[in-house]
Design a protein around this motif. Structure first.
Motif, PDB file in Angstrom:
ATOM      1  N   TYR A  43       0.661  -1.320  -0.169  1.00 35.52           N
ATOM      2  CA  TYR A  43       0.325  -0.162  -0.210  1.00 35.52           C
ATOM      3  C   TYR A  43       0.660   1.042  -0.062  1.00 35.52           C
ATOM      4  O   TYR A  43       0.606   2.304  -0.078  1.00 35.52           O
ATOM      5  N   GLY A  44       2.245   0.920  -0.294  1.00 38.28           N
ATOM      6  CA  GLY A  44       2.772   2.469   0.090  1.00 38.28           C
ATOM      7  C   GLY A  44       3.000   2.818   0.851  1.00 38.28           C
ATOM      8  O   GLY A  44       3.784   4.103   1.161  1.00 38.28           O
ATOM      9  N   ALA A  45       3.302   1.961   2.069  1.00 41.52           N
ATOM     10  CA  ALA A  45       3.764   3.104   3.657  1.00 41.52           C
ATOM     11  C   ALA A  45       4.779   3.315   3.979  1.00 41.52           C
ATOM     12  O   ALA A  45       4.922   4.606   4.487  1.00 41.52           O
ATOM     13  N   PHE A  46       6.110   2.769   2.808  1.00 41.98           N
ATOM     14  CA  PHE A  46       7.238   2.801   3.384  1.00 41.98           C
ATOM     15  C   PHE A  46       7.521   3.633   2.005  1.00 41.98           C
ATOM     16  O   PHE A  46       7.258   2.966   1.081  1.00 41.98           O
ATOM     17  N   LEU A  47       8.334   4.317   2.205  1.00 41.08           N
ATOM     18  CA  LEU A  47       8.907   4.658   1.123  1.00 41.08           C
ATOM     19  C   LEU A  47      10.843   4.471   0.793  1.00 41.08           C
ATOM     20  O   LEU A  47      11.525   5.461   2.235  1.00 41.08           O
ATOM     21  N   ASP A  48      10.845   3.990   0.279  1.00 36.49           N
ATOM     22  CA  ASP A  48      12.541   4.044   0.436  1.00 36.49           C
ATOM     23  C   ASP A  48      13.006   5.437   0.378  1.00 36.49           C
ATOM     24  O   ASP A  48      13.347   6.082  -1.161  1.00 36.49           O
ATOM     25  N   ARG A  49      14.563   6.038   0.906  1.00 39.94           N
ATOM     26  CA  ARG A  49      15.191   7.358   0.483  1.00 39.94           C
ATOM     27  C   ARG A  49      16.322   7.161   0.234  1.00 39.94           C
ATOM     28  O   ARG A  49      16.759   6.300   0.220  1.00 39.94           O
ATOM     29  N   VAL A  50      16.289   7.809  -0.706  1.00 41.12           N
ATOM     30  CA  VAL A  50      17.757   6.976  -1.914  1.00 41.12           C
ATOM     31  C   VAL A  50      18.190   8.728  -1.596  1.00 41.12           C
ATOM     32  O   VAL A  50      17.889   9.646  -2.345  1.00 41.12           O
ATOM     33  N   GLU A  51      19.697   8.545  -1.468  1.00 40.40           N
ATOM     34  CA  GLU A  51      20.107  10.360  -1.527  1.00 40.40           C
ATOM     35  C   GLU A  51      21.139  10.212  -2.469  1.00 40.40           C
ATOM     36  O   GLU A  51      22.131   9.009  -2.695  1.00 40.40           O
TER      37      GLU A  51
END
Length: 133
Positions: free
Chosen positions: A96-104
């Protein structure tokens, strides 16, 4: 498509062997090899095989909604291990898209100014063109 061709198709789907499928469908053992190869070239046989392969694939592959239902049932099952329940809830939340991966990204962007490299004559020629380009 007649019954014999349909029987050939079903036997071919089961075995993957055109000669064996032709024999099982009732074609002569002497001509089974050539008949099997010939049958595979017919458009109606190819369409039937493609449709049946699609049905078989759909029936044997879990759909996303089915997977979500399984994870939900596992998450809510009081008798399941806590680790399994937590993993099910995590996987369900991810769908459901509750976690978003953050890419720096640490990168240097270099740009060139095209006009800075032009000669004075080239710049004058561009100025004379006006809005044509």
């Amino acid at each position: 498509m007649n019954q014999r061709r349909r029987a050939f198709c079903e036997a071919y789907l089961a075995s993957g062997n055109a000669t064996e499928a032709a024999r099982e469908a009732g074609y002569s053992p002497q001509s089974a090899r050539s008949q099997g190869q010939r049958l595979l070239t017919f458009a109606d046989v190819q369409e039937y095989l493609a449709a049946r392969n699609q049905e078989i694939s759909a029936a044997s592959t879990a759909q996303v909604e089915e997977i979500r239902q399984f994870w939900t049932a596992t998450m809510r099952d009081q008798g399941a291990k806590t680790g399994d329940r937590l993993k099910a809830s995590e996987l369900l939340a991810k769908t459901y898209g509750a976690f978003l991966d953050r890419v720096e990204v640490d990168a240097e962007v270099k740009t060139r100014e095209l006009m800075a490299e032009m000669t004075e004559e080239e710049l004058r020629a561009l100025a004379q063109l006006g809005g044509e380009w």
